[in-house]
Design an enzyme around this catalytic site. Structure first.
Site, PDB file in Angstrom:
ATOM      1  N   PRO A 128      -2.910 -24.152 -30.834  1.00  0.00           N
ATOM      2  CG  PRO A 128      -4.575 -22.531 -30.713  1.00  0.00           C
ATOM      3  CD  PRO A 128      -3.734 -23.300 -31.692  1.00  0.00           C
ATOM      4  CG  MET A 129      -3.856 -28.152 -28.411  1.00  0.00           C
ATOM      5  SD  MET A 129      -3.165 -29.714 -28.964  1.00  0.00           S
ATOM      6  CE  MET A 129      -1.492 -29.248 -29.293  1.00  0.00           C
ATOM      7  CB  THR A 130      -6.076 -25.335 -22.631  1.00  0.00           C
ATOM      8  OG1 THR A 130      -6.489 -24.105 -23.203  1.00  0.00           O
ATOM      9  CG2 THR A 130      -6.170 -25.265 -21.120  1.00  0.00           C
ATOM     10  CD  GLN A 153      -5.739 -19.539 -28.799  1.00  0.00           C
ATOM     11  OE1 GLN A 153      -5.829 -20.225 -27.789  1.00  0.00           O
ATOM     12  NE2 GLN A 153      -6.399 -19.808 -29.914  1.00  0.00           N
ATOM     13  CG  HIS A 196      -9.243 -18.635 -28.547  1.00  0.00           C
ATOM     14  ND1 HIS A 196     -10.120 -19.047 -29.543  1.00  0.00           N
ATOM     15  CD2 HIS A 196      -9.140 -19.694 -27.689  1.00  0.00           C
ATOM     16  CE1 HIS A 196     -10.526 -20.281 -29.277  1.00  0.00           C
ATOM     17  NE2 HIS A 196      -9.957 -20.696 -28.169  1.00  0.00           N
ATOM     18  CB  ALA A 240     -12.203 -20.131 -32.657  1.00  0.00           C
ATOM     19  CG  HIS A 241     -12.820 -23.255 -30.508  1.00  0.00           C
ATOM     20  ND1 HIS A 241     -11.607 -23.765 -30.129  1.00  0.00           N
ATOM     21  CD2 HIS A 241     -12.869 -23.405 -31.851  1.00  0.00           C
ATOM     22  CE1 HIS A 241     -10.945 -24.209 -31.186  1.00  0.00           C
ATOM     23  NE2 HIS A 241     -11.695 -23.985 -32.251  1.00  0.00           N
ATOM     24  CE1 TYR A 301     -13.771 -21.239 -23.788  1.00  0.00           C
ATOM     25  CE2 TYR A 301     -12.706 -21.735 -25.883  1.00  0.00           C
ATOM     26  CZ  TYR A 301     -13.120 -22.132 -24.616  1.00  0.00           C
ATOM     27  OH  TYR A 301     -12.875 -23.414 -24.187  1.00  0.00           O
ATOM     28  NE  ARG A 353      -7.057 -22.252 -33.698  1.00  0.00           N
ATOM     29  CZ  ARG A 353      -7.164 -23.502 -33.250  1.00  0.00           C
ATOM     30  NH1 ARG A 353      -7.772 -23.763 -32.125  1.00  0.00           N
ATOM     31  NH2 ARG A 353      -6.633 -24.495 -33.916  1.00  0.00           N
TER      32      ARG A 353
HETATM   33  C1  LIG Z   1      -6.140 -30.570 -24.904  1.00  0.00           C
HETATM   34  C2  LIG Z   1      -6.611 -29.548 -25.899  1.00  0.00           C
HETATM   35  C3  LIG Z   1      -6.628 -28.206 -25.540  1.00  0.00           C
HETATM   36  C4  LIG Z   1      -7.040 -27.240 -26.466  1.00  0.00           C
HETATM   37  N1  LIG Z   1      -6.977 -25.911 -26.134  1.00  0.00           N
HETATM   38  C5  LIG Z   1      -7.213 -24.960 -27.065  1.00  0.00           C
HETATM   39  C6  LIG Z   1      -6.939 -23.588 -26.788  1.00  0.00           C
HETATM   40  O1  LIG Z   1      -6.457 -23.201 -25.715  1.00  0.00           O
HETATM   41  N2  LIG Z   1      -7.211 -22.699 -27.773  1.00  0.00           N
HETATM   42  C7  LIG Z   1      -7.717 -23.075 -28.987  1.00  0.00           C
HETATM   43  O2  LIG Z   1      -7.955 -22.220 -29.847  1.00  0.00           O
HETATM   44  N3  LIG Z   1      -7.950 -24.375 -29.275  1.00  0.00           N
HETATM   45  C8  LIG Z   1      -7.672 -25.321 -28.360  1.00  0.00           C
HETATM   46  N4  LIG Z   1      -7.814 -26.651 -28.687  1.00  0.00           N
HETATM   47  C9  LIG Z   1      -8.161 -27.032 -30.064  1.00  0.00           C
HETATM   48  C10 LIG Z   1      -6.865 -27.288 -30.873  1.00  0.00           C
HETATM   49  O3  LIG Z   1      -6.147 -26.094 -31.083  1.00  0.00           O
HETATM   50  C11 LIG Z   1      -7.179 -27.884 -32.247  1.00  0.00           C
HETATM   51  O4  LIG Z   1      -7.957 -26.974 -32.984  1.00  0.00           O
HETATM   52  C12 LIG Z   1      -7.898 -29.211 -32.138  1.00  0.00           C
HETATM   53  O5  LIG Z   1      -7.273 -30.065 -31.194  1.00  0.00           O
HETATM   54  C13 LIG Z   1      -7.952 -29.915 -33.483  1.00  0.00           C
HETATM   55  O6  LIG Z   1      -6.657 -30.241 -33.908  1.00  0.00           O
HETATM   56  P1  LIG Z   1      -6.135 -31.796 -33.792  1.00  0.00           P
HETATM   57  O7  LIG Z   1      -7.222 -32.620 -34.384  1.00  0.00           O
HETATM   58  O8  LIG Z   1      -4.859 -31.788 -34.614  1.00  0.00           O
HETATM   59  O9  LIG Z   1      -5.911 -32.086 -32.354  1.00  0.00           O
HETATM   60  C14 LIG Z   1      -7.441 -27.632 -27.770  1.00  0.00           C
HETATM   61  C15 LIG Z   1      -7.426 -28.987 -28.102  1.00  0.00           C
HETATM   62  C16 LIG Z   1      -6.989 -29.943 -27.196  1.00  0.00           C
HETATM   63  C17 LIG Z   1      -6.935 -31.375 -27.626  1.00  0.00           C
END
Ligand SMILES: Cc1cc2nc3c(=O)[nH]c(=O)nc-3n(C[C@H](O)[C@H](O)[C@H](O)COP(=O)(O)O)c2cc1C
Length: 367
Positions: free
Chosen positions: A25-27, A101, A166, A168-169, A171, A220
């Site tokens: 998941p990536m914002t 997500q 979500h 994790a992280h 939030y 997650r």
């Molecule tokens: C631009 C960006 C946005 C992200 N947004 C989220 C998100 O919305 N939710 C989430 O759980 N993780 C988010 N992450 C973390 C990613 O899901 C992932 O765990 C992290 O990038 C590590 O994977 P990678 O090394 O393959 O990029 C984000 C990461 C990036 C780079």
């Protein structure tokens, strides 16, 4: 059947994932006023066409004031659901699988996030001694749980194949797990992680009730948080088992175990520098399928990436060895899929020379 373990199918309840690659998941913040449009549908369609086994969308806000930290983050309620329906259609048109997500940021601030009364968290803290917003009342907690459950039911109704929460992280859900941000003495807090996990447990039960027994529910989790990279919610396997077991009992089918670098052992003091990672321990302790993630196929990790550090393509050998011995089941790939929708196909076909670097500039556009 490929010799490459990344390209072996994986059964998940009624689904068959064609391979082990999960888009993390990536914002992306390309949904003005929370509405995902045709550009967002096209973005996910390309990843499905590019051979991703399961797409997990960017975090999308449940229906609760202050759930999102940016007006361009998509909602998962109201008129935004029409846009999500188009996303599902586009992905299914390429025979892809997709899960949203579901997200609530809690009190964690950034430049564009909710402040004051709009921000809510277990105690109004987002890290030790730092406040933003207000402590949730019992009614707030019940409404937040209901919002997640409603969103999960909507996901199923719209044709999504699974749902991810979500947790994790740092939030909202993690703010309940963390003793530093959850010092409540009512039923949502307590001295131990299992007590502070009650919010996640009740949330999972409500989600499970909304989607029935057959719909895959992923949660997650991370030991680390943005507020403290070195923090471990569960410093021992026993504590991890006491954390994850009740989440599995409450309805979690899959644990998505977020690390910044997937190769880092979770408890090196027990099994050495090459020991099991978070997803490895979560699978061993719960028997549930797990997803690993963190710098797969790239040299640098994503938080440094946010700060402008670029990453180059890196060998997958270490990952494949772990997957071959079933340490975990699925592999989350983040930034590599931002820069290249065809990453999975290129890896499958051994076209490693065509893989590209990740740079922060790639976040400026949705390709
Ligand atoms: C631009 C960006 C946005 C992200 N947004 C989220 C998100 O919305 N939710 C989430 O759980 N993780 C988010 N992450 C973390 C990613 O899901 C992932 O765990 C992290 O990038 C590590 O994977 P990678 O090394 O393959 O990029 C984000 C990461 C990036 C780079």
């Amino acid at each position: 059947m490929s010799n490459n373990p990344l390209f072996r199918p994986f059964p998940l309840k009624g689904l068959t994932l064609p391979n082990r690659i999960v888009m993390a998941p990536m914002t992306r913040s390309f949904s003005p006023a929370g509405q995902p449009g045709a550009n967002v549908a096209e973005y996910y369609r390309k990843r499905a066409a590019g051979g991703v086994g399961l797409i997990i969308t960017e975090g999308t806000a449940v229906e609760r004031v202050g759930a999102a930290n940016d007006p361009n983050v998509p909602h998962f309620f109201g008129s935004a659901l029409d846009g999500w329906g188009q996303v599902v259609k586009a992905v299914h048109g390429e025979s892809g699988l997709i899960a949203p997500q579901l997200w609530h940021v809690g009190a964690l601030p950034n430049r564009r996030s909710p402040k004051g009364e709009e921000a809510e968290s277990p105690t109004g803290h987002y890290m030790p001694g730092k406040t933003n917003g207000r402590a949730m009342t019992d009614a707030d907690v019940a409404d937040a749980i209901a919002a997640f459950a409603r969103a999960a039911g909507d996901a199923m109704r719209l044709g999504f194949d699974a749902v991810e929460l979500h947790g994790a992280h740092g939030y909202l859900i993690d703010q309940f797990f963390w003793g530093a941000t959850n010092t409540r003495s009512d039923r949502w807090g307590g001295d131990t992680l299992p007590l502070r996990a009650r919010f996640a447990v009740e949330l999972l039960k409500a989600v499970r009730a909304a989607v029935g027994p057959d719909f895959p529910v992923i949660i997650r989790l991370s030991q680390w948080k943005q507020q403290d990279f070195a923090f471990r919610l569960a410093p021992t396997p026993d504590e991890m088992a006491a954390w994850l077991g009740p989440l599995a009992d409450a309805g979690a089918d899959v644990f998505h175990c977020s690390q910044r670098r997937f190769w880092e052992p979770e408890y090196p003091e027990l099994d050495g520098p090459e020991g099991l990672n978070f997803a490895g321990w979560a699978k061993k302790l719960t028997g549930k399928p797990t997803i690993t993630v963190g710098s797969v196929g790239l040299t640098g990790e994503f938080v440094a990436g946010m700060g402008g550090e670029s990453s180059k393509p890196a060998s997958l050998d270490g990952l494949l060895a772990r997957l071959e011995r079933d340490e975990f089941d699925l592999v989350g790939v983040g930034r590599a899929l931002i820069v290249d929708p065809d990453w999975a196909l290129k890896v499958r076909d051994g076209r490693h020379g065509e893989l590209t670097d990740y740079t922060t500039e790639s976040l400026m556009t949705l390709v």
